[in-house]
Enzyme design. Sequence first.
Site, short mmCIF file in Angstrom:
data_model
loop_
_atom_site.label_atom_id
_atom_site.label_comp_id
_atom_site.label_asym_id
_atom_site.label_seq_id
_atom_site.Cartn_x
_atom_site.Cartn_y
_atom_site.Cartn_z
N HIS A 19 0.82 -1.21 0.00
CA HIS A 19 0.00 0.00 0.00
C HIS A 19 0.86 1.26 0.00
CE1 HIS A 19 -3.74 -2.21 0.67
NE2 HIS A 19 -3.06 -2.97 1.50
N GLU A 356 2.84 -3.92 -12.64
CA GLU A 356 4.23 -3.89 -13.09
C GLU A 356 4.41 -4.75 -14.33
OE1 GLU A 356 6.21 -3.09 -8.67
OE2 GLU A 356 6.47 -5.04 -9.66
#
Length: 460
Positions: A19, A356
Amino acid sequence: MLNGNKCHILLLPCPAQGHINPILQFGKRLASHNLLTTLVNTRFLSNSTKSEPGPVNIQCISDGFDPGGMNAAPSRRAYFDRPQSRSGQKHVGLIESLRSRGRPGACFGLRPVPLWAMNVAERSGLRSVAFFTQPCAVDTIYRHVWEGRIKVPVAEPVRLPGLPPLEPSDLPCVRNGFGRVVNPDLLPLRVNQHKNLDKADMMGRNSIYELEADLLDGSRLPLPVKSIGPTVPSTYLDNRIPSDSHYGFNLYTPDTTPYLDWLDSKAPNSVIYVSFGSLSSLSPDQTNEIASGLIATNKSFIWVVRTSELAKLPANFTQENASRGLVVTWCDQLDLLAHVATGCFVTHCGWNSTMEGVALGVPMVGVPQWSDQPMNAKYVEDVWKVGVRAKTYGKDFVRGEEFKRCVEEVMDGERSGKIRENAARWCKLAKDSVSEGGSSDKCIKEFIHQCCNDSKISLV
């Protein structure tokens, strides 16, 4: 601007690496627009990490669990439900301290959305922005559970506007319709995020508009939604933020094994990269099946196995496969995904890892474990078509032969060319989104305008 000073954005993430990294990257984006940004971190995490946040200021505050952090609380629910007055007073004190030093807040960014934090924003005269680190598709399911439109446990297929057809095994939290409880606090925490959402002034999402356009266009939420992802260091995207090649926050120490030198010796698109993130813990049986599947592919591989998981590896696995494989305890994932030798990313499909993989254009094999991962894997295979999802059998784990099939499908199979083509297309869209004039770039500028060119101060 406020009173002729730089606009100041305060960032309050959930104290976990998955987070903190995205909201920290968002802070760097804001700082690149000449804003002051401050990330509010816990004392435990500050003492446990060597952070290099770059242009983002770090302020520490006690969460009441300084010696052990969130894991020292009796449960996740107990941590987030800790007394509002205690948490609120500490944050109000920090805001007033910053204000007295000439750094008045303009916006308070929150993840998740605790009521006490909303109250802090209101009492301090700040805007509040809910920052969601999971995809819109997943939070749409949680929203429907919150509204009572989906009843759990889910036994029937789910059909909702803007979403692909979903089976119970595709749904977030845990597989089998929330049936196999990995963390009993997780579902209430995720669902209850929507309880206080109407008190926020805005929502920020770690997503890309083009990835979830149908859902974002059809949003029924009672507040503006800004997609500001991918929150990946700028070096791998638009390269507009100087020296932004790493997140700057890591709870784990990278392995000193020279894995990049090893990768340099491999042919393009020839190496399997395997990582199940910072939280997932595979069973010994599942670890053994992954190991046998890797051996069966007869391909070079790098497998990240955290120190706490090493004992689950088959005896002598590392030594017996040293000629074509590396086992490392941690690594810089972006470096591996960006390397020309990496041809496949075997992932748990946590949202950060998925983003990603998309942003760097690497075909994926999804082996989801829990939380949002099954739904992310569904999108990887059936919506974005940048990989495949491994099937589970019997004891609810992926067998070695299925692992081998998936890797070969992505790297050498009939669909491999199309998968690589799709991965390259989404990679370009991700980079374009944060480049000048892209969808996320526009959303970030709109966010800044709404937060900073107003008489009301804001909190993210």
